[in-house]
Design a protein around this motif. Structure first.
Motif, PDB file in Angstrom:
ATOM      1  N   MET A 188       9.858  10.858   0.792  1.00 61.05           N
ATOM      2  CA  MET A 188      10.380  10.782   2.161  1.00 61.05           C
ATOM      3  C   MET A 188       9.275  10.366   3.131  1.00 61.05           C
ATOM      4  SD  MET A 188      13.466  11.168   2.137  1.00 61.05           S
ATOM      5  CE  MET A 188      13.627  11.039   3.898  1.00 61.05           C
ATOM      6  N   GLU A 189       8.084  10.908   2.890  1.00 65.60           N
ATOM      7  CA  GLU A 189       6.975  10.604   3.790  1.00 65.60           C
ATOM      8  C   GLU A 189       6.616   9.114   3.729  1.00 65.60           C
ATOM      9  OE1 GLU A 189       3.645  13.216   3.424  1.00 65.60           O
ATOM     10  OE2 GLU A 189       2.292  11.695   4.211  1.00 65.60           O
ATOM     11  N   MET A 190       6.664   8.554   2.534  1.00 61.99           N
ATOM     12  CA  MET A 190       6.354   7.130   2.407  1.00 61.99           C
ATOM     13  C   MET A 190       7.392   6.278   3.133  1.00 61.99           C
ATOM     14  SD  MET A 190       3.561   6.950   0.997  1.00 61.99           S
ATOM     15  CE  MET A 190       3.109   8.569   1.529  1.00 61.99           C
ATOM     16  N   ALA A 191       8.667   6.730   3.077  1.00 61.21           N
ATOM     17  CA  ALA A 191       9.715   5.997   3.791  1.00 61.21           C
ATOM     18  C   ALA A 191       9.439   6.029   5.292  1.00 61.21           C
ATOM     19  CB  ALA A 191      11.078   6.614   3.469  1.00 61.21           C
ATOM     20  N   VAL A 192       9.070   7.221   5.806  1.00 61.52           N
ATOM     21  CA  VAL A 192       8.767   7.349   7.237  1.00 61.52           C
ATOM     22  C   VAL A 192       7.543   6.497   7.581  1.00 61.52           C
ATOM     23  CG1 VAL A 192       8.032   8.971   9.023  1.00 61.52           C
ATOM     24  CG2 VAL A 192       9.770   9.645   7.390  1.00 61.52           C
TER      25      VAL A 192
ATOM     26  N   ALA B  20       0.839  -1.202   0.000  1.00 58.89           N
ATOM     27  CA  ALA B  20       0.000   0.000   0.000  1.00 58.89           C
ATOM     28  C   ALA B  20       0.874   1.252   0.000  1.00 58.89           C
ATOM     29  CB  ALA B  20      -0.911  -0.004   1.227  1.00 58.89           C
ATOM     30  N   THR B  21       1.970   1.212   0.765  1.00 64.47           N
ATOM     31  CA  THR B  21       2.872   2.369   0.816  1.00 64.47           C
ATOM     32  C   THR B  21       3.491   2.630  -0.551  1.00 64.47           C
ATOM     33  OG1 THR B  21       3.391   1.643   3.051  1.00 64.47           O
ATOM     34  CG2 THR B  21       4.740   3.387   2.163  1.00 64.47           C
ATOM     35  N   TYR B  22       3.957   1.551  -1.207  1.00 66.23           N
ATOM     36  CA  TYR B  22       4.555   1.728  -2.534  1.00 66.23           C
ATOM     37  C   TYR B  22       3.513   2.253  -3.522  1.00 66.23           C
ATOM     38  CZ  TYR B  22       8.515  -0.948  -0.781  1.00 66.23           C
ATOM     39  OH  TYR B  22       9.590  -1.368  -0.056  1.00 66.23           O
ATOM     40  N   ALA B  23       2.282   1.744  -3.441  1.00 67.26           N
ATOM     41  CA  ALA B  23       1.226   2.191  -4.354  1.00 67.26           C
ATOM     42  C   ALA B  23       0.956   3.678  -4.165  1.00 67.26           C
ATOM     43  CB  ALA B  23      -0.047   1.377  -4.119  1.00 67.26           C
ATOM     44  N   LEU B  24       0.941   4.107  -2.908  1.00 76.54           N
ATOM     45  CA  LEU B  24       0.694   5.521  -2.628  1.00 76.54           C
ATOM     46  C   LEU B  24       1.858   6.372  -3.148  1.00 76.54           C
ATOM     47  CD1 LEU B  24      -1.399   7.341  -1.308  1.00 76.54           C
ATOM     48  CD2 LEU B  24      -0.118   7.224   0.802  1.00 76.54           C
ATOM     49  N   ALA B  25       3.086   5.865  -3.007  1.00 79.55           N
ATOM     50  CA  ALA B  25       4.249   6.605  -3.514  1.00 79.55           C
ATOM     51  C   ALA B  25       4.138   6.774  -5.028  1.00 79.55           C
ATOM     52  CB  ALA B  25       5.543   5.873  -3.140  1.00 79.55           C
ATOM     53  N   VAL B  26       3.727   5.707  -5.726  1.00 82.72           N
ATOM     54  CA  VAL B  26       3.559   5.788  -7.195  1.00 82.72           C
ATOM     55  C   VAL B  26       2.517   6.845  -7.539  1.00 82.72           C
ATOM     56  CG1 VAL B  26       2.681   4.539  -9.203  1.00 82.72           C
ATOM     57  CG2 VAL B  26       4.305   3.429  -7.669  1.00 82.72           C
ATOM     58  N   SER B  27       1.401   6.833  -6.799  1.00 83.43           N
ATOM     59  CA  SER B  27       0.330   7.795  -7.049  1.00 83.43           C
ATOM     60  C   SER B  27       0.831   9.229  -6.840  1.00 83.43           C
ATOM     61  CB  SER B  27      -0.851   7.497  -6.113  1.00 83.43           C
ATOM     62  OG  SER B  27      -1.841   8.462  -6.269  1.00 83.43           O
TER      63      SER B  27
ATOM     64  N   ILE C 200       6.993  15.656  -5.048  1.00 84.99           N
ATOM     65  CA  ILE C 200       7.588  14.331  -5.250  1.00 84.99           C
ATOM     66  C   ILE C 200       8.596  14.018  -4.139  1.00 84.99           C
ATOM     67  CG2 ILE C 200       9.090  12.979  -6.764  1.00 84.99           C
ATOM     68  CD1 ILE C 200       7.754  14.412  -9.128  1.00 84.99           C
ATOM     69  N   LEU C 201       9.500  14.976  -3.867  1.00 84.22           N
ATOM     70  CA  LEU C 201      10.527  14.727  -2.848  1.00 84.22           C
ATOM     71  C   LEU C 201       9.895  14.502  -1.476  1.00 84.22           C
ATOM     72  CD1 LEU C 201      13.259  17.347  -3.834  1.00 84.22           C
ATOM     73  CD2 LEU C 201      13.297  14.882  -4.176  1.00 84.22           C
TER      74      LEU C 201
END
Lengths: 100, 192
Positions: free
Chosen positions: B63-67, B30-37, B58-59
């Motif tokens: 970072m937020e998805m990593a956190v 889900a995190t990766y999908a949100l990052a793609v979006s 984007i930046l």
């Protein structure tokens, strides 16, 4: 790429985010839904700016939306930490004390 | 032509990524999908000539998805990539409400007679944004700054594992026999 198309994409993102914010039980997933909604608002703001009134001042509104996104994330994580510490759970259903 | 193709590809990525967040059965996916979006939306914002805001989006989101991934592992107490789960409630009503909101928004978008474009963009949009926030729109930045600062403090206070009420209970002026503060600390010492 027209104003209508970009706004429709933004509306789709907002609707998907709304579904997530309403249906998810895990606090972090609820935050993901809210993030999607704000992302839709950001895209709509960008489209309205470019297609209706591309003056320099309009961009500052988008910066405010970005700031709102940041505040939402930081406070969301802080609340998730508190809920997890006090309830040993990260589910919204375990924090319904104020439910009428 | 290329712009149109790029727009539709990014649209597909943004919306499909957003839907995938709530469809895939693990939080890591889900995190990766949100990052793609988010990256797709950031690229669309760049296509709207908002280079600075698009790149920042984007930046920030990457970072937020990593956190977010770190928080998920921390709170879920498991390897989220390997643990299928379905943690939803009110699924049917949520879908109905989301579709309803989309229909209303789409109807407004289609039927509103949007005005014609007024004004023209500056030659260097990033510079014009900088000039705006350092000049005529400085009040916006002056407002955002204390809000962000207050957010830092509020988040720290909330996330602090041992606040003063945890240390002293309801009696914040609790004293020992010598009149010194008497907190309920596992290890005595510190600033009291």
């Amino acid at each position: 790429m027209t104003l209508h198309l970009v706004l429709l994409v933004a509306a789709a993102l907002f609707a998907v985010g709304l579904y997530g914010a309403l249906s998810q039980q895990v606090v972090v997933m609820v935050m993901m839904g809210i993030e999607l909604m704000i992302n839709g608002v950001l895209l709509a703001g960008g489209a309205l700016w470019w297609f209706l009134s591309p003056t320099p001042d309009g961009q500052t509104v988008l910066l405010v939306v970005l700031a709102a996104m940041t505040v939402e994330m930081a406070m969301g994580f802080a609340v998730a930490t508190v809920v997890h510490r006090s309830r040993k759970s990260d589910m919204t259903d375990s924090a319904t004390d104020l439910h009428g | 032509m290329i712009t149109a193709i790029l727009f539709w590809v990014l649209t597909a990525l943004a919306v499909a990524g957003g839907i995938a967040v709530f469809v895939v059965n693990s939080m890591a996916r889900a995190t990766y999908a949100l990052a793609v979006s988010f990256v797709a939306v950031g690229a669309m914002i760049v296509m709207l000539h908002l280079d600075y805001i698009g790149v920042i989006t984007i930046l920030m989101m990457l970072m937020e998805m990593a956190v977010m991934a770190v928080f998920m592992v921390m709170f879920m107490g498991m390897n989220p990539a390997l643990m299928p789960m379905d943690m939803t409630h009110n699924k049917r009503r949520s879908v109905i409400l989301a579709v309803l909101v989309f229909v209303v928004l789409a109807a407004a978008i289609v039927f509103i007679p949007w005005p014609n474009r007024t004004g023209s963009p500056a030659d260097d949009l990033t510079k014009s944004l900088g000039d705006a926030i350092m000049g005529s729109k400085m009040l916006v930045m002056l407002t955002i700054s204390p809000v962000l600062f207050a957010t830092i403090i509020a988040a720290l206070v909330l996330a602090n594992p041992k606040g003063r009420y945890d240390r002293y209970g309801d009696a914040l002026d609790r004293r020992d026999v010598d009149g010194h503060p008497d907190p309920d600390d596992p290890i005595p010492g510190g600033l009291g």
